[in-house]
Each structure stands twice: as structure tokens, then as C-alpha cells.
Design an enzyme around this catalytic site. Structure first.
Site, PDB file in Angstrom:
ATOM      1  N   ASP A 250       0.820  -1.215   0.000  1.00 30.68           N
ATOM      2  CA  ASP A 250       0.000   0.000   0.000  1.00 30.68           C
ATOM      3  C   ASP A 250       0.857   1.270   0.000  1.00 30.68           C
ATOM      4  O   ASP A 250       2.072   1.220   0.184  1.00 30.68           O
ATOM      5  CB  ASP A 250      -0.903  -0.036   1.235  1.00 30.68           C
ATOM      6  CG  ASP A 250      -2.168   0.797   1.099  1.00 30.68           C
ATOM      7  OD1 ASP A 250      -2.370   1.416   0.035  1.00 30.68           O
ATOM      8  OD2 ASP A 250      -2.962   0.804   2.055  1.00 30.68           O
TER       9      ASP A 250
ATOM     10  N   GLU B 274       1.877   6.162  -3.173  1.00 27.04           N
ATOM     11  CA  GLU B 274       1.662   7.523  -3.676  1.00 27.04           C
ATOM     12  C   GLU B 274       1.976   8.612  -2.660  1.00 27.04           C
ATOM     13  O   GLU B 274       1.745   9.787  -2.915  1.00 27.04           O
ATOM     14  CB  GLU B 274       0.210   7.682  -4.144  1.00 27.04           C
ATOM     15  CG  GLU B 274      -0.847   7.614  -3.034  1.00 27.04           C
ATOM     16  CD  GLU B 274      -1.081   6.209  -2.518  1.00 27.04           C
ATOM     17  OE1 GLU B 274      -1.248   6.050  -1.291  1.00 27.04           O
ATOM     18  OE2 GLU B 274      -1.076   5.266  -3.324  1.00 27.04           O
TER      19      GLU B 274
ATOM     20  N   ASP C  21      -9.348   2.822  -2.763  1.00 33.98           N
ATOM     21  CA  ASP C  21     -10.319   2.909  -1.670  1.00 33.98           C
ATOM     22  C   ASP C  21     -11.630   3.543  -2.117  1.00 33.98           C
ATOM     23  O   ASP C  21     -11.945   4.683  -1.753  1.00 33.98           O
ATOM     24  CB  ASP C  21      -9.721   3.718  -0.515  1.00 33.98           C
ATOM     25  CG  ASP C  21      -8.480   3.065   0.071  1.00 33.98           C
ATOM     26  OD1 ASP C  21      -8.258   1.885  -0.209  1.00 33.98           O
ATOM     27  OD2 ASP C  21      -7.746   3.745   0.808  1.00 33.98           O
TER      28      ASP C  21
END
Length: 673
Positions: free
Chosen positions: A399, A402, A466
């Protein structure tokens, strides 16, 4: 591939075959240079970005030099002045490259105009969640949190903006990429990691803006879209084939500790639910925040939540069920691994060389500096190998690629504003190297939401990020279809999403219907995976309702029945770079009605899937491409292509059509049973 330089009067054109790739004249120049002063502020992965342009100058004068090795294009503001930009033009097997040979040092902005056609379609720019056809809009390309709601006209986005600056907009994405595919059957890729903005709002030109001078512009061409996608995939790197065990059923995402996971797994077996793996992200522990239940970012097994995990993993494996975890490239400063990394100098620092911490929402973390080879090796061996692979994990969610802040110092000395977009690809490479060194490529796996150019070579599986737990236009179920199609054209063959969505804020909660519609779509993707969400206790879970449990079990068995199809498509992805979820025009480029469709897809050449993405629907409309007839999976009714049809779509019967006469027709129609 040969290129042609054509000059008529004062108009210059660069062509490959009959396709005009670049056009320039003094009245309509293709290059502009300038200087700007940007303002960039990050707040928990969301960015406020503005630019003040001090100067923008058109480069109207072009001097062309050509020899047997290629050509040289020198651009100046006026005749007789020194060139401000120089490109060297070289033929490549599948197109032509413009290599930057010189740029005057005073410029930090470039605008390049490419010729456009009024009815041209454009796709790509990474994983775009709101719009598949990019014409009529501009797309800033900067990896970030996508936002909550992503629609400035909605109350949900407004609430996210005023409370946490996190509402987002249609162009925000975890995975941008400065590459697009044109319906003129070419792909343009800019080799840069700088902030960029691709503007497709003009009828006669596309304007590409860059906040640093790109190294090159690469044009790739082919005679068909299928060939072009293969060329693009080869350019960015083919992904490894999917592990076969992923098709054994659904990956159950659970984060309630070991007792909870054991209970849900036992109930899943009782209900006939096919299970490929347990994905328990809380294997590292939890912390409670105002956002919801967050993980403890010290990437080690926490026995308090999973006391018998060491023994349970081989028991699961004997039952053909894998165990996966979670990791990201940050270390919480109240964990042991942070102190270990800090002592060895493996963390990025503040600009003055001091300690640097990132606020992740009520806890702070250090940034492992992957530009330091020793730090990258430490993360691969100390965490991914020792704490995860050697412990028995078969993979993980990788995860937060970014999130690289832009006000820190990295070991390689490159400005963090230029490393920010590069970070997802570096993060993917760290994960892939750890698996490769352990000899588990093709068996262990990981999935990411962040990306940039070159991530394809390293990341075996994208997940859509998400999404909100709803059917909303810009952040709900349908956005993951658009994301799969746009990223798939750029060489990302495998895509999936959190079944039922993830983000639940401001009273927006998951419903049983949403979960069921999402599961129906997920059955026809690379893999099925559930997620209990950021607020599990407030949101519907499939195991809370017997009817939904039975529906989900049926969808997992449908996915297992599709395993031969998925394996065949995965082999095709390795061989030709074609994605599993394909835009309709990939196989029906003669039917221009397919070019803008973004809420249905071909699952290989023989299945057409049109997921229901609205609440309360009992029937659904789908467009069937011209040139073939289509058989409705559930009724067997034949429909001619080239038209939109409406079919019954009760829960349990997602709108799916089989291409009439295909070699797998009988097998595919048998899926209905």
C-alpha cells in the site's frame, strides 16, 4: 518503422505512414517554453497544487536537419535567434522517438501540442477512475490519494474537503502515467517523472504540459488496437502470470483477529463458499483513530491478535488456503523497526538532515529511502523476506506508494518533486525483488493501488484503491471498471477491487445490495477479494446475512468455474500483453459506438460483462458490439450485435453475454448452472 518529415511552405509535419504525429508552423507552433513557480502542499496524501507562470514563449522558428541517422529539430522563438529546444528524431521498430538533445537552462516549463481530430478518442493516462475517453477534459498527472467522493457537486465530497482536505476530483488517481492511446492507433509516452497536465479539450490539438523538460517523447504505432496494446505492454514490461491458486475462490479480507478469522472461515466452508486465501491485514496489530481502525505500521507478526498464526498457516496450506498480510513503505515511530532503520541511516531526512516524520492521521512515520540501495535491500530482506515470506505469508497488499512527501531529502540527491511520481514504481520493484530472491515469483504475490510508468514490469496485480461504499458516479462501483479499462490499455493485465468498497465516512455505509452487485462483477475479474472496510463495525459484512452469504458463495463458485478461462487469458497476457478486462473496441474497432463505453467490458474475446451499478435495478441495458451475435448467459436468448438491449438482472444474474459461435460457447453457457 520509417518516419517522414514533410515541409510545405512554412508548415512542417512528422508522419509515420499516414498518421501525422507532429505539426508545426510559425502561426501554429507545436512547442512553447516558459518559467513557472509552483506551490505544492501535501496533507495526508492529498495535494493542493497551484502554478504561477512568469513567462510562456512560443517557439515559432524551426530549423530541420536530416541525415541517414535521423533528424534534428531546433526550435527558436524567432528566426536568427539561438535555439531554445533541440530534439533528435530516431526511427524505432514500432514508431519514432523524439529525444531531447538541448533545452535552454532558464526554462522549467514545456507545452507540447500534438495534432488532434475532432472526433478522435483518447484513453489511458494511467488508471483513470471517472472518465475512460479523456477528450473534453484535462488530466493533471500526479500520484496522490484519489479523494472521498471525487465529485465537487456532492455533499460527501464537500464534507471530506472541509474536514480533511480529502474530497478529491475526477482526475485524482493513485496511478497516473504520462501516456495515452489515440483512436488514430498510436500511443504517446513522455519519459518524465515531473508533474504534468494532459489537456484534451481542444478540437484540433492536444496540449501536454510538463514542469520539467522530459527526456523524450515516444510514439508507438500499430495497425490494430490489439497490436498496439501489445507494443505498449512490451515497452513497459510484461507482468508475470497470475498464481494459479488465486482462482481457487475468493480471498477473504478479515481484520478482527485470529478467532474472528477462524470463525468466518468455518462458516464460509459450511455455506459452500470457495476460498483461495485469507487476507488478514491486522496480522501486525491495530490502532484506533478517528478515521477508523488503522494498522500498526511495524511490519511484524503481533501474537496478541494472532496467537497461533505460525502453526495455523501450514494448516491452511494443507487445506489449499493461503495466508496474506499487509505492508507499506513507512515505519511508525513507536515501533521497533523504525528505530532499527533510523540507526542504520535508512530513512529519508528533513532538508536540514534532521529526522523527518509524516503525519498519517494521529500517528507519525518515517520514510524508508529506496534511493539508498542499502535501505532498499534492508527492507527486502529484513521485512519482506524475514518477517513475511519466511514466516509463511504468500503475499500482501503493498500500500501507500503515492505518499512520498516533497519536502524531504533523499539519498540520491534528486528533488523529491521529481521522485514523487517515480516512487510507486520503485516501491513495486522492492516488492518484486524480495519475492524473486526468495524464489517465489509466480507463487507469492502482492497487489498495489499506486503506479507510474514502468510499474507494469514489477507489480503483478493492481487493485483499484479505496472506493466509497456506494454506487456513486465518481467513487463507487462503476469507477473500478473504468480503472481496469484505462490501466489495462497501458500494460496492466490484472485488476481487481475491494468487494463492496472500502471508505465509509459521514454516515455513508455499505448495503447488502451493494456487496452483492460488486461480487457479481468481481466474479468476472482477475481475482475476488473482500474487505471489511475502514469501519467494519458500522458496515454490512457478507457473513451477517444468510441470503447474502449464499449469493456470495455462488459467485465464488462461478469464479472457480471460470478458472480455465482466466488461466488462458493470463497466458495471453504473458504472450501478447492483453488485459483480462478489455474495452469493447479492442475486438470491435470497426464499431465506433464502443469507443466511449466505460461501464461494461469484454472478459477475453468471448464474454461481455455489463455489471449493474445502480441501486434498486431489476433489469439492465447493455450495448452489444456489431459483427457478432450474443447469447444472454442466464436465458440463452440470442441478440444480434450493433444494438443496445435490456435484460432481466435480478440479484444473482449479472448481465453477461456469450459470443455466439465461439469455441467455448457450450462451456460458457454452462456457467449458468
Amino acid at each position: 518503422m520509417q518516419f517522414t518529415l514533410h515541409q510545405e511552405n512554412d508548415t512542417f509535419s512528422l508522419l509515420c505512414g499516414a498518421t501525422v504525429l507532429l505539426r508545426h508552423s510559425a502561426q501554429a507552433p507545436c512547442c512553447f517554453v516558459g518559467h513557472g513557480q509552483e506551490s505544492m502542499q501535501m496533507y495526508r496524501g492529498n495535494f493542493d497544487i497551484e502554478d504561477y507562470v512568469d513567462e510562456r514563449s512560443a517557439l515559432r522558428e524551426l530549423v530541420l536537419e536530416q541525415d541517414a541517422q535521423g533528424a534534428r529539430l531546433s526550435f527558436a522563438r524567432h528566426a536568427g535567434e539561438a535555439p531554445q529546444l533541440v530534439f533528435e528524431v530516431h526511427a524505432r521498430p514500432h514508431g519514432v522517438h523524439l529525444q531531447l538533445a538541448f533545452a535552454a537552462p532558464q526554462w522549467n516549463r514545456l507545452w507540447l501540442r500534438l495534432p488532434a481530430e475532432k472526433h478522435e478518442h483518447v484513453w489511458g493516462c494511467g488508471e483513470q477512475m471517472s472518465y475512460f475517453n479523456l477528450r473534453g477534459r484535462h488530466f493533471p498527472l500526479w500520484t496522490s490519494e484519489p479523494g472521498v467522493g471525487r465529485d465537487k457537486s456532492t455533499h460527501l465530497t464537500w464534507q471530506a474537503d472541509v474536514t480533511a482536505r480529502s474530497g478529491g476530483d475526477y482526475y485524482h488517481t493513485n496511478y497516473p502515467q504520462p501516456s495515452f492511446i489515440s483512436s488514430q492507433r498510436y500511443c504517446l509516452h513522455a519519459e518524465t517523472t515531473a508533474y504534468a497536465d494532459f489537456d484534451f479539450r481542444h478540437d484540433d490539438f492536444h496540449e501536454l504540459q510538463f514542469w520539467a523538460m522530459p527526456e523524450s517523447f515516444e510514439f508507438m504505432l500499430a495497425d490494430s488496437f490489439i497490436e498496439l496494446v501489445g507494443v505498449v505492454s512490451e515497452r513497459f514490461g510484461r507482468q508475470p502470470s497470475l498464481p494459479a491458486w488465486l482462482q481457487n475462490g475468493a480471498m477473504l479480507g478479515l481484520k478482527g483477529g485470529e478467532a474472528h478469522a477462524r470463525t468466518i472461515l468455518a462458516r464460509a466452508k459450511e455455506h459452500g463458499l470457495a476460498v483461495s486465501a485469507l487476507w488478514c491485514e491486522d496480522w501486525v496489530g491495530l490502532r484506533q483513530t478517528s478515521f477508523g481502525k488503522r494498522l500498526f505500521w511495524d511490519w511484524r507478526w503481533q501474537p496478541e491478535r494472532y496467537p497461533d498464526l505460525k502453526a495455523w498457516i501450514p494448516e491452511l496450506a494443507a487445506d489449499h488456503i493461503r495466508f496474506l498480510g499487509y505492508v507499506n513503505p513507512y515505519l511508525c515511530n513507536d515501533g521497533a523497526l523504525y528505530q532499527e532503520a533510523l540507526q542504520h541511516g535508512y530513512l529519508a531526512t528533513a532538508l536540514d538532515g534532521g529526522e523527518y516524520l509524516v503525519d498519517f492521521g494521529e500517528f507519525d512515520c518515517g520514510v524508508v529511502d529506496f534511493t539508498n540501495p542499502a535501505a532498499a535491500h534492508w527492507f527486502e530482506e529484513r521485512i519482506l523476506r524475514q518477517e513475511m515470506l519466511d514466516f509463511g505469508l504468500s503475499g500482501w497488499m503493498a500500500d501507500f506508494g503515492e505518499y512520498l512527501p516533497i519536502d524531504l531529502r533523499l539519498a540520491n540527491g534528486v528533488d523529491a518533486r521529481l521522485m514523487h511520481n517515480a516512487w510507486p514504481t520503485m516501491w513495486a520493484e522492492v516488492n518484486a525483488r524480495a519475492i524473486e530472491r526468495a524464489g517465489k515469483t509466480g507463487d507469492a504475490t502482492f497487489f498495489m493501488r499506486a503506479g507510474y510508468s514502468g510499474v507494469q514490469r514489477h507489480c503483478p496485480l493492481l487493485w483499484a484503491g479505496d472506493q466509497s461504499v456506494d454506487f456513486s458516479r465518481h467513487d463507487g462501483l462503476q469507477t473500478v471498471i473504468c480503472g481496469a479499462l484505462s490501466s489495462g490499455l497501458l500494460g496492466n493485465a490484472y485488476h481487481h477491487s475491494d468487494i463492496g468498497g472500502y471508505t465509509s465516512l459521514f454516515g455513508n455505509v455499505r448495503t447488502p445490495e451493494l456487496f452483492q452487485r460488486w461480487a457479481e462483477m468481481a466474479a468476472f475479474t482477475s481475482m475476488m477479494r473482500t474487505h471489511e472496510g475502514n469501519r467494519p463495525d458500522e458496515n454490512f459484512q457478507f457473513y451477517q446475512d444468510e441470503g447474502v452469504f449464499a449469493h456470495f458463495a455462488r459467485m465464488t463458485r462461478l469464479h472457480v468455474a471460470l478458472a480455465p478461462v482466466i488461466r488462458s487469458l493470463a497466458e495471453d497476457a504473458v504472450a501478447r500483453g492483453l488485459p483480462l478486462q478489455r474495452p469493447l473496441f479492442l475486438h470491435y474497432e470497426h464499431d465506433h459506438n464502443t469507443y466511449a463505453i466505460q461501464d461494461q467490458y469484454l472478459f477475453g474475446p468471448d464474454l461481455l460483462v455489463a455489471p449493474v451499478h445502480a441501486a434498486g435495478a431489476t433489469d439492465w441495458s447493455a450495448y452489444l458490439p456489431a459483427g457478432d451475435a450474443w447469447l444472454h448467459l442466464w436465458s440463452g436468448v440470442r441478440h444480434e450485435g450493433g444494438q443496445r438491449v435490456t435484460v432481466a438482472a435480478p440479484l444473482g444474474q449479472p448481465p453477461v453475454f456469450v459470443r455466439a459461435g465461439c469455441a467455448q460457447q457450450d462451456f460458457l453457457l454452462g456457467l449458468a448452472a
